[in-house]
Design a protein around this motif. Structure first.
Motif, PDB file in Angstrom:
ATOM      1  N   ASP A  45       0.888  -1.202   0.101  1.00  0.00           N
ATOM      2  CA  ASP A  45      -0.242   0.017   0.035  1.00  0.00           C
ATOM      3  C   ASP A  45       0.995   1.166   0.086  1.00  0.00           C
ATOM      4  N   ALA A  46       1.292   1.793  -1.105  1.00  0.00           N
ATOM      5  CA  ALA A  46       2.124   3.127  -1.409  1.00  0.00           C
ATOM      6  C   ALA A  46       1.655   3.981  -0.453  1.00  0.00           C
ATOM      7  N   GLY A  47       0.443   4.229  -0.339  1.00  0.00           N
ATOM      8  CA  GLY A  47       0.030   5.416   0.627  1.00  0.00           C
ATOM      9  C   GLY A  47       0.588   5.264   1.851  1.00  0.00           C
ATOM     10  N   TYR A  48       0.404   3.984   2.359  1.00  0.00           N
ATOM     11  CA  TYR A  48       0.904   3.945   3.634  1.00  0.00           C
ATOM     12  C   TYR A  48       2.470   3.861   4.090  1.00  0.00           C
ATOM     13  N   VAL A  49       2.974   3.392   2.955  1.00  0.00           N
ATOM     14  CA  VAL A  49       4.491   3.790   2.997  1.00  0.00           C
ATOM     15  C   VAL A  49       4.822   5.140   3.040  1.00  0.00           C
ATOM     16  N   TYR A  50       4.391   5.832   2.076  1.00  0.00           N
ATOM     17  CA  TYR A  50       4.878   7.366   2.060  1.00  0.00           C
ATOM     18  C   TYR A  50       4.335   7.920   3.222  1.00  0.00           C
ATOM     19  N   VAL A 154       3.549 -11.118   1.266  1.00  0.00           N
ATOM     20  CA  VAL A 154       4.026  -9.933   2.256  1.00  0.00           C
ATOM     21  C   VAL A 154       3.207  -9.148   2.132  1.00  0.00           C
ATOM     22  N   LEU A 155       2.400  -8.652   3.217  1.00  0.00           N
ATOM     23  CA  LEU A 155       1.478  -7.338   3.012  1.00  0.00           C
ATOM     24  C   LEU A 155       2.073  -6.254   3.663  1.00  0.00           C
ATOM     25  N   ILE A 156       2.253  -5.000   3.191  1.00  0.00           N
ATOM     26  CA  ILE A 156       2.933  -3.912   3.689  1.00  0.00           C
ATOM     27  C   ILE A 156       1.825  -2.731   3.772  1.00  0.00           C
ATOM     28  N   GLY A 157       1.132  -2.520   4.894  1.00  0.00           N
ATOM     29  CA  GLY A 157       0.067  -1.647   4.868  1.00  0.00           C
ATOM     30  C   GLY A 157      -0.512  -1.680   6.546  1.00  0.00           C
ATOM     31  N   GLY A 158      -1.609  -0.939   6.680  1.00  0.00           N
ATOM     32  CA  GLY A 158      -1.882  -0.974   7.970  1.00  0.00           C
ATOM     33  C   GLY A 158      -3.424  -0.911   8.064  1.00  0.00           C
ATOM     34  N   ASP A 159      -4.221  -0.695   7.076  1.00  0.00           N
ATOM     35  CA  ASP A 159      -5.684  -0.549   6.935  1.00  0.00           C
ATOM     36  C   ASP A 159      -6.599  -1.553   7.557  1.00  0.00           C
ATOM     37  N   GLU A 160      -7.399  -1.174   8.385  1.00  0.00           N
ATOM     38  CA  GLU A 160      -8.353  -2.405   8.852  1.00  0.00           C
ATOM     39  C   GLU A 160      -9.076  -3.096   7.859  1.00  0.00           C
ATOM     40  N   ASP A 161      -9.450  -2.301   6.766  1.00  0.00           N
ATOM     41  CA  ASP A 161     -10.192  -2.827   5.698  1.00  0.00           C
ATOM     42  C   ASP A 161      -9.258  -4.296   5.023  1.00  0.00           C
ATOM     43  N   LEU A 162      -8.143  -4.245   5.210  1.00  0.00           N
ATOM     44  CA  LEU A 162      -7.239  -5.491   4.749  1.00  0.00           C
ATOM     45  C   LEU A 162      -7.516  -6.733   5.387  1.00  0.00           C
ATOM     46  N   HIS A 177       2.214 -12.416   5.777  1.00  0.00           N
ATOM     47  CA  HIS A 177       3.172 -11.622   6.643  1.00  0.00           C
ATOM     48  C   HIS A 177       2.907 -10.312   6.625  1.00  0.00           C
ATOM     49  N   LEU A 178       2.479  -9.751   7.629  1.00  0.00           N
ATOM     50  CA  LEU A 178       2.452  -8.206   7.780  1.00  0.00           C
ATOM     51  C   LEU A 178       3.716  -7.361   8.176  1.00  0.00           C
ATOM     52  N   TRP A 179       4.063  -6.521   7.049  1.00  0.00           N
ATOM     53  CA  TRP A 179       5.292  -5.667   7.463  1.00  0.00           C
ATOM     54  C   TRP A 179       4.892  -4.316   7.677  1.00  0.00           C
ATOM     55  N   GLY A 180       5.564  -3.325   8.444  1.00  0.00           N
ATOM     56  CA  GLY A 180       5.003  -2.208   8.856  1.00  0.00           C
ATOM     57  C   GLY A 180       6.111  -1.563   9.071  1.00  0.00           C
ATOM     58  N   ILE A 181       5.863   0.040   9.373  1.00  0.00           N
ATOM     59  CA  ILE A 181       7.053   1.057   9.604  1.00  0.00           C
ATOM     60  C   ILE A 181       6.780   1.456  10.744  1.00  0.00           C
ATOM     61  N   GLU A 182       7.927   1.611  11.484  1.00  0.00           N
ATOM     62  CA  GLU A 182       7.866   2.070  12.920  1.00  0.00           C
ATOM     63  C   GLU A 182       6.873   3.479  13.031  1.00  0.00           C
ATOM     64  N   ALA A 183       6.279   3.454  14.128  1.00  0.00           N
ATOM     65  CA  ALA A 183       5.549   4.669  14.414  1.00  0.00           C
ATOM     66  C   ALA A 183       6.027   4.995  16.010  1.00  0.00           C
ATOM     67  N   ALA A 184       6.283   6.420  16.179  1.00  0.00           N
ATOM     68  CA  ALA A 184       7.077   6.719  17.206  1.00  0.00           C
ATOM     69  C   ALA A 184       5.842   6.810  18.246  1.00  0.00           C
ATOM     70  N   GLY A 185       6.136   6.134  19.298  1.00  0.00           N
ATOM     71  CA  GLY A 185       5.252   6.049  20.571  1.00  0.00           C
ATOM     72  C   GLY A 185       3.853   5.185  20.300  1.00  0.00           C
ATOM     73  N   GLY A 186       3.854   4.274  19.475  1.00  0.00           N
ATOM     74  CA  GLY A 186       2.595   3.506  19.286  1.00  0.00           C
ATOM     75  C   GLY A 186       2.655   2.719  17.869  1.00  0.00           C
ATOM     76  N   ARG A 187       1.371   2.732  17.516  1.00  0.00           N
ATOM     77  CA  ARG A 187       1.309   1.713  16.180  1.00  0.00           C
ATOM     78  C   ARG A 187       0.602   2.505  15.051  1.00  0.00           C
ATOM     79  N   ASN A 188       0.740   2.146  13.651  1.00  0.00           N
ATOM     80  CA  ASN A 188       0.116   2.644  12.744  1.00  0.00           C
ATOM     81  C   ASN A 188      -0.613   1.780  11.953  1.00  0.00           C
ATOM     82  N   GLN A 189      -0.839   0.789  12.609  1.00  0.00           N
ATOM     83  CA  GLN A 189      -1.501  -0.612  11.952  1.00  0.00           C
ATOM     84  C   GLN A 189      -2.728  -1.065  12.578  1.00  0.00           C
TER      85      GLN A 189
END
Length: 308
Positions: A45-50, A154-162, A177-189
């Motif tokens: 999900d490019a929107g999530y990555v950006y 490999v799923l790179i995103g964070g939306d509940e709709d997934l 397998h869910l991959w994500g990008i670190e969120a300072a102080g919490g989660r973005n997935q």
């Protein structure tokens, strides 16, 4: 009188021969399966990555404020997959993004020309929000899993709709397998998404920093200092109710009523709209603050349910 005749030597020999042929067939099938390489694909999900990488590295999610080396980060994702799935081959990387009238931008054209990468476009509305990306991911993920084209996704995103896409693929035997990008102080997935997948992996600042750069002339300042102290849960709850009241007035009771069957969850696009609207009112980011995000949704639902 018993008309059943005892089995003769000839019948036993035929039965034994049939069993032997079956065993030989099973042996060949198992040998073929054992030598067939596993296959994996990445669904990004490019929107999530950006948004996530921009927030982590530069403090903003505004694409106009930074550049993302898409080719570099895609190659980094591919390399990471090679180490995690050493005996598997890559089918391709699916890159999901939004565009006006689904017409590729120059950047999206360059990404589409990369080897082993397929760009899939949803719409981009007037508020620069992606529409239809989650359904594209679900369609591709489910189709490839159903046809046994992949064994791992490999799923790179964070939306509940997934979540529905994950469940569909797992139903056909694929591991997700869910991959994500670190969120300072919490989660973005979304937590329901984290609960459904087979494994999780998070990329930190050191991983993302080489691929994100501030654009010249953009002054970010200190994001934390600019925002000031975080709002309380009650403040965020009140803002959630305020946004709900505004939407009721603008979009009508019928539109909001369509959300009720999904309580306590909001569709991913609506949840993102709620987050954006609340942050504008609060003048503070709620990204990575799962507790405040829950308070925001609680306030929203209380106001909506109070109308029905």
């Amino acid at each position: 009188m018993n008309d059943v005749e005892p089995t003769g030597p000839t019948d036993l020999a035929a039965l034994a021969a049939g069993i032997e042929r079956t065993n030989e067939l099973l042996t060949r099938v198992l040998a073929e399966v054992a030598t067939t390489p596993s296959t994996h694909a990445a669904f990004v999900d490019a929107g999530y990555v950006y948004a996530a990488a921009g927030r982590l590295v530069t403090g903003t999610e505004d694409r106009k404020a930074f550049d993302l080396d898409a080719e570099g980060i895609i190659e980094a994702f591919i390399d990471k997959a090679r180490t995690i799935f050493p005996d598997s081959r890559l089918l391709r990387v699916y890159w999901y993004d939004g565009a006006r009238r689904r017409i590729h931008t120059q950047e999206q054209q360059r990404i589409a020309e990369l080897p082993d990468v397929k760009v899939r476009l949803g719409n981009l509305n007037a508020n620069n929000q992606q529409k239809g990306v989650d359904s594209l991911i679900r369609t591709d993920l489910e189709s490839l899993a159903r046809h046994r084209a992949i064994s791992d996704a490999v799923l790179i995103g964070g939306d509940e709709d997934l979540v529905s896409a994950v469940e569909a693929a797992q139903g056909y035997g694929a591991r997700v397998h869910l991959w994500g990008i670190e969120a300072a102080g919490g989660r973005n997935q979304a937590e329901p998404l984290l609960w459904e997948v087979d494994s999780q992996r998070t990329f930190d600042l050191d991983f993302c920093k080489p691929y994100v750069s501030r654009r010249a002339g953009v002054d970010f300042g200190d994001p934390a200092a600019a925002e000031g102290p975080a709002p309380s849960r009650e403040e965020v709850r009140f803002v959630g109710a305020r946004v709900a009241a505004q939407w009721l007035a603008e979009r009508g009771r019928g539109w909001v009523a369509e959300l009720l069957p999904g309580h306590p969850y909001l569709p991913g696009t609506i949840d993102q709209e709620l987050l954006t609207a609340a942050e504008a009112l609060l003048r503070h980011s709620l990204r990575g603050r799962a507790d405040l995000r829950r308070a925001l949704r609680d306030g929203f639902w209380e106001r909506v349910q109070g109308q029905y």
